[in-house]
Design a protein around this motif. Structure first.
Motif, PDB file in Angstrom:
ATOM      1  N   GLY A 248       1.511   0.350  -1.150  1.00  0.00           N
ATOM      2  CA  GLY A 248       1.921   1.120   0.017  1.00  0.00           C
ATOM      3  C   GLY A 248       3.262   1.815  -0.101  1.00  0.00           C
ATOM      4  O   GLY A 248       3.659   2.545   0.808  1.00  0.00           O
ATOM      5  N   ASP A 453      -2.361   8.101   5.184  1.00  0.00           N
ATOM      6  CA  ASP A 453      -1.356   7.866   4.154  1.00  0.00           C
ATOM      7  C   ASP A 453      -0.552   9.146   3.936  1.00  0.00           C
ATOM      8  O   ASP A 453      -0.854  10.210   4.490  1.00  0.00           O
ATOM      9  CB  ASP A 453      -1.990   7.354   2.866  1.00  0.00           C
ATOM     10  CG  ASP A 453      -2.968   8.327   2.235  1.00  0.00           C
ATOM     11  OD1 ASP A 453      -2.692   9.534   2.229  1.00  0.00           O
ATOM     12  OD2 ASP A 453      -4.008   7.871   1.721  1.00  0.00           O
ATOM     13  N   SER A 481      -1.662   2.264   6.463  1.00  0.00           N
ATOM     14  CA  SER A 481      -2.704   2.886   5.641  1.00  0.00           C
ATOM     15  C   SER A 481      -2.930   2.127   4.333  1.00  0.00           C
ATOM     16  O   SER A 481      -2.037   1.455   3.822  1.00  0.00           O
ATOM     17  CB  SER A 481      -2.298   4.323   5.315  1.00  0.00           C
ATOM     18  OG  SER A 481      -1.039   4.342   4.665  1.00  0.00           O
ATOM     19  N   GLU A 486       3.658   4.875   5.461  1.00  0.00           N
ATOM     20  CA  GLU A 486       3.292   4.367   6.799  1.00  0.00           C
ATOM     21  C   GLU A 486       3.715   5.447   7.790  1.00  0.00           C
ATOM     22  O   GLU A 486       4.700   5.325   8.505  1.00  0.00           O
ATOM     23  CB  GLU A 486       3.900   2.998   7.091  1.00  0.00           C
ATOM     24  CG  GLU A 486       5.343   2.792   6.692  1.00  0.00           C
ATOM     25  CD  GLU A 486       5.771   1.344   6.864  1.00  0.00           C
ATOM     26  OE1 GLU A 486       4.977   0.529   7.391  1.00  0.00           O
ATOM     27  OE2 GLU A 486       6.885   1.014   6.470  1.00  0.00           O
ATOM     28  N   HIS A 679      -8.388  -4.658   5.407  1.00  0.00           N
ATOM     29  CA  HIS A 679      -7.732  -3.378   5.111  1.00  0.00           C
ATOM     30  C   HIS A 679      -8.752  -2.236   5.092  1.00  0.00           C
ATOM     31  O   HIS A 679      -8.487  -1.151   5.601  1.00  0.00           O
ATOM     32  CB  HIS A 679      -7.023  -3.455   3.753  1.00  0.00           C
ATOM     33  CG  HIS A 679      -5.678  -4.108   3.822  1.00  0.00           C
ATOM     34  ND1 HIS A 679      -5.526  -5.466   3.680  1.00  0.00           N
ATOM     35  CD2 HIS A 679      -4.444  -3.592   4.029  1.00  0.00           C
ATOM     36  CE1 HIS A 679      -4.236  -5.763   3.794  1.00  0.00           C
ATOM     37  NE2 HIS A 679      -3.562  -4.657   3.994  1.00  0.00           N
ATOM     38  N   ARG A 738       7.512  -0.863   4.162  1.00  0.00           N
ATOM     39  CA  ARG A 738       7.282  -0.230   2.875  1.00  0.00           C
ATOM     40  C   ARG A 738       8.482   0.657   2.510  1.00  0.00           C
ATOM     41  O   ARG A 738       9.246   1.059   3.380  1.00  0.00           O
ATOM     42  CB  ARG A 738       6.006   0.604   2.936  1.00  0.00           C
ATOM     43  CG  ARG A 738       4.759  -0.229   3.187  1.00  0.00           C
ATOM     44  CD  ARG A 738       3.528   0.634   3.366  1.00  0.00           C
ATOM     45  NE  ARG A 738       2.310  -0.171   3.340  1.00  0.00           N
ATOM     46  CZ  ARG A 738       1.081   0.326   3.321  1.00  0.00           C
ATOM     47  NH1 ARG A 738       0.888   1.632   3.338  1.00  0.00           N
ATOM     48  NH2 ARG A 738       0.024  -0.473   3.283  1.00  0.00           N
TER      49      ARG A 738
END
Length: 753
Positions: A248, A453, A481, A486, A679, A738
């Motif tokens: 990520g 994303d 995502s 993010e 996910h 992230r």
């Protein structure tokens, strides 16, 4: 290239040091088990001596096809439960010599254009000379009734391809790599496969889907590339960054990158640091100083992510500051009158938060609407669309997945599509609609924006014309995502730049739902209410094997019996992880046996450790821009509706009601989807969700993971597993942020388009 030429060094593996084994020549009749990760296979074979009795062989047989004649090297042994079996150390394929063997070989589906019936006709005509005819004079196949020039030519081409694939397989076996990747390599490089594998092995990690750095590294070392070669270290650095992207992150801080690469490569940190400097100088990666509190950190990006982050920030700022406004009419609206008119159309009043969100979407050029289940996001979006269309505005609705787009269309009464289809992505991933050819819209609404994303969000926002309004809708408390970034969270963090409304009021009707009530409880760190709920249940169970067995019973029997739901269409198992008895991998195997078992006379196709049958629920594992009308994308779900052995094809009908064709050598792109990871479920909604929770998934048990799983259900949630695992998931706040810099670029105006 250092060490690229010359002979392949002898492999110093335990296998190479074994004493000579027994050789067994046999025809592969049936594969009963195959592990894709290890290559370990259990199969049944026939030999000349065994007659009708089949023998059991076990070992690394991945890549071998039913019907092939094999020369197996290994030893005889005895299993305490299953009896006598042959332990395979290695194998090669050999051409069969008998009429029966040739017919079985050709009819196995190995050669495109020949199925069982055609194989019988060909062998009836040419007998034991069949394979020699196909090899040396394939044009003679037209002598066989029912075989015309077109199919004859196809068979000849397929035969030649198989020969080259076998050469690649044999070569890869020689350098210690599973033969299951040979087809992928051949599809990418064709006749040049062996030359590239020998001389440029690290290209495989970049060019061939499913082959990562570790596989390429195994090959590279086998062909003599030094352990401390700069080429190897640079490939390892790119791999470490790509692993970060898989987790990520848009970038990795340089110290983190060097430390992670040292662990992977097992070389000195000084060598890694110097190779990183070379990579930056060669523009293979990008280094940028980014703020970190009162200091800065050296951030290392793969080039596509750096470009996308700059571009996305620049595009958003351009939209926000555009002097043109395609919905300018709403700046002069009497909102009391407009909302009263809206109430007459929808039959319901908007709450204060919802009214604010409606005004925001129609007066601000970029806005974000977020909130949990039962807080009225859908009704708010419907209200925005209704008012915009009343002013003759051109409205486009999109979502990252087909299921989410369908739901959006149902809720608003307006056509919706996936982001990929909206942008009309072409082979290679470039969009038809972009900055130079923007979408013709006054308002673009993107639902399930938590799934966006960085790369997809950048493509989307680039295609929005100045003056168009862009509304992001999503639940920021869900998992971010699957891809890097993010985006929704970063937009919300840019408080002074991006207007937003967060809906917090749970409506009375939603409060009566156990699914909605418990989703909010879990999101705030409270345990779910398990007593007296008609749509939320816990089946306590401790051992992973018991959890798996009970999951099958609940999906296949209990839910259909009690709630009248269809096991395959309406029920989705969402697992925290893939591995283990209660993981998605094993659950797919046992659920397939319960819901879509093998049936006599029905065609099926095995690929690696999976077998595909008509009726199977499957999911796409990667973006493939060449499939379907506008590409098929990672996470797309569908059902196998046909298996065609003669044509080497399998047909999947996706959630978007499109029939997509897969050749048998493309089946590595598909996995079963009776159970998927939580996910992979993002953006989808199902009537019923079953969540197996085992303590063996301890590291994955986090609050936003469980919250996301619960919010995928429309009517029913069943948790099967450990109370301790459930408590751990509720208690654990989830992974940290992230490594992204979109918020910083928005705040600083640093984005450049």
């Amino acid at each position: 290239m250092s060490g690229a030429c010359g002979t392949i060094p002898a492999m110093t593996t335990p296998e190479a040091q074994r004493p000579p084994g027994t050789v067994l020549e046999a025809v592969l009749e049936r594969i009963t088990y195959a592990n894709e990760e290890t290559g370990y296979t259990i199969a049944r074979v026939a030999t000349e001596r065994s007659g009708t009795e089949l023998l059991t062989v076990v070992g690394p047989l991945l890549g071998a096809q039913v019907g092939e004649s094999l020369r197996l090297t290994g030893r005889w042994g005895s299993h305490p439960r299953y009896g006598r079996q042959f332990e395979v150390w290695s194998y090669t394929t050999v051409l069969p010599a008998t009429v029966q063997g040739i017919q079985r070989y050709l009819g196995s589906g190995l050669i495109k254009g020949i199925g069982p019936k055609m194989a019988e006709r060909i062998v009836d005509h040419f007998g034991t000379d069949t394979l020699e005819i196909i090899e040396t004079a394939p044009e003679r196949l037209v002598e066989v009734p029912g075989l015309g020039p077109k199919r004859t030519k196809m068979i000849g081409v397929a035969w030649e391809e198989q020969k080259i694939i076998k050469e690649v397989m044999i070569f890869l076996q020689g350098v210690g790599v599973s033969t299951s990747i040979a087809v992928r390599i051949f599809k990418q490089y064709g006749d040049a496969s062996i030359t590239i594998v020998k001389n440029e092995p690290y290209r495989l990690a970049d060019d061939v889907w499913g082959i990562g750095f570790k596989t390429a590294d195994t090959i590279a070392q086998a062909v003599g590339i030094p352990h401390d070669s700069p080429e190897r270290v640079k490939a390892g650095l790119r791999y470490t960054l790509s692993q970060g992207a898989d987790d990520g992150h848009c970038y990795l801080p340089a110290p983190n990158l060097i430390a992670d690469a040292v662990k992977i490569l097992q070389v000195p940190a000084e060598l890694v640091a110097s190779c990183l400097e070379e990579l930056v100088a060669e523009e293979g990666v990008v280094r940028e100083e980014l703020p970190a509190g009162d200091n800065t950190i050296p951030a290392i990006y793969l080039v596509p992510f750096h470009r996308a982050e700059l571009s996305l920030a620049g595009s958003l700022r351009a939209l926000l500051t555009s002097s043109h406004d395609r919905l300018g009419v709403f700046h002069d609206v009497d909102w009391d009158v407009a909302l009263e008119w809206l109430r007459g159309r929808t039959g319901a009043d908007l709450a204060a938060e919802q009214s604010q969100a409606v005004r925001l979407a129609l007066t601000e050029k970029v806005a974000v609407l977020t909130g949990g289940p039962g807080c009225g996001k859908s009704f708010t979006v419907r209200s925005v669309v209704t008012l915009a269309r009343a002013k003759k505005a051109k409205v486009i609705l999109a979502a990252p997945t087909g299921r989410a787009a369908k739901r959006l269309a149902e809720l608003t009464g307006h056509e919706a599509t996936t982001v990929h289809r909206l942008l009309q992505l072409r082979p290679g991933g470039e969009a038809t609609f972009d900055r130079d050819n923007p979408l013709d819209a006054d308002l673009v609404v993107v639902d399930e924006a938590s799934m966006l994303d960085l790369l997809l969000a950048n493509k989307l926002v680039k295609a929005v014309a100045p003056g168009t309004h862009l509304l992001f809708v999503g639940d920021v408390d869900q998992l971010p995502s699957v891809g890097a970034g993010e985006v929704l969270r970063d937009l919300l963090a840019a408080e002074d730049e991006i207007p937003r409304v967060r809906l917090t009021h749970i409506f009375r009707q939603a409060q009566e739902s156990g699914v909605v009530t418990n989703a909010h409880r879990v999101n705030t760190g409270l345990p779910p209410v398990l007593e007296g709920m008609k749509d939320f249940f816990l089946f306590p169970c401790e051992e992973p094997e018991e959890i798996a067995a009970l999951t099958v019973d609940v999906v296949a029997n209990r839910i259909p019996r009690k709630f009248g739901l269809n096991s395959r269409r309406d029920v989705q198992v969402l697992a925290p992880m893939h591995r283990g008895a209660a993981g998605a991998g094993n659950l797919n195997t046992v659920l397939q046996e319960a819901l879509t078992p093998s049936r006599e006379g029905m065609p099926e196709r095995r690929y690696g450790g999976r077998v595909f049958r008509v009726g199977d629920k499957v999911t796409q594992l990667r973006n493939n821009y060449d499939k379907g009308a506008a590409g098929v994308f990672n996470g797309t779900v569908g059902m196998v509706v046909d298996v065609k052995p003669d044509d080497h094809k399998l047909i999947v009908r996706t959630d978007e009601d499109e029939d997509v064709e897969y050749s048998f050598d493309e089946l590595d792109e598909l996995a079963h989807a009776y159970a998927v990871s939580i996910h992979r479920s993002q953006g989808s909604e199902y009537p019923a969700v079953v969540i197996p929770l085992a303590t063996s998934a301890w590291m994955m048990l986090q609050r936003n993971l469980l919250y996301t799983a619960i919010t995928r259900a429309k009517k029913l949630v069943v948790i099967i597993g450990s109370r301790r695992a459930l408590a751990q998931a509720v208690r654990t706040r989830g992974a940290g942020r992230r490594h992204t810099s979109l918020t910083h670029r928005l705040r600083q105006g640093a984005g450049r388009s």
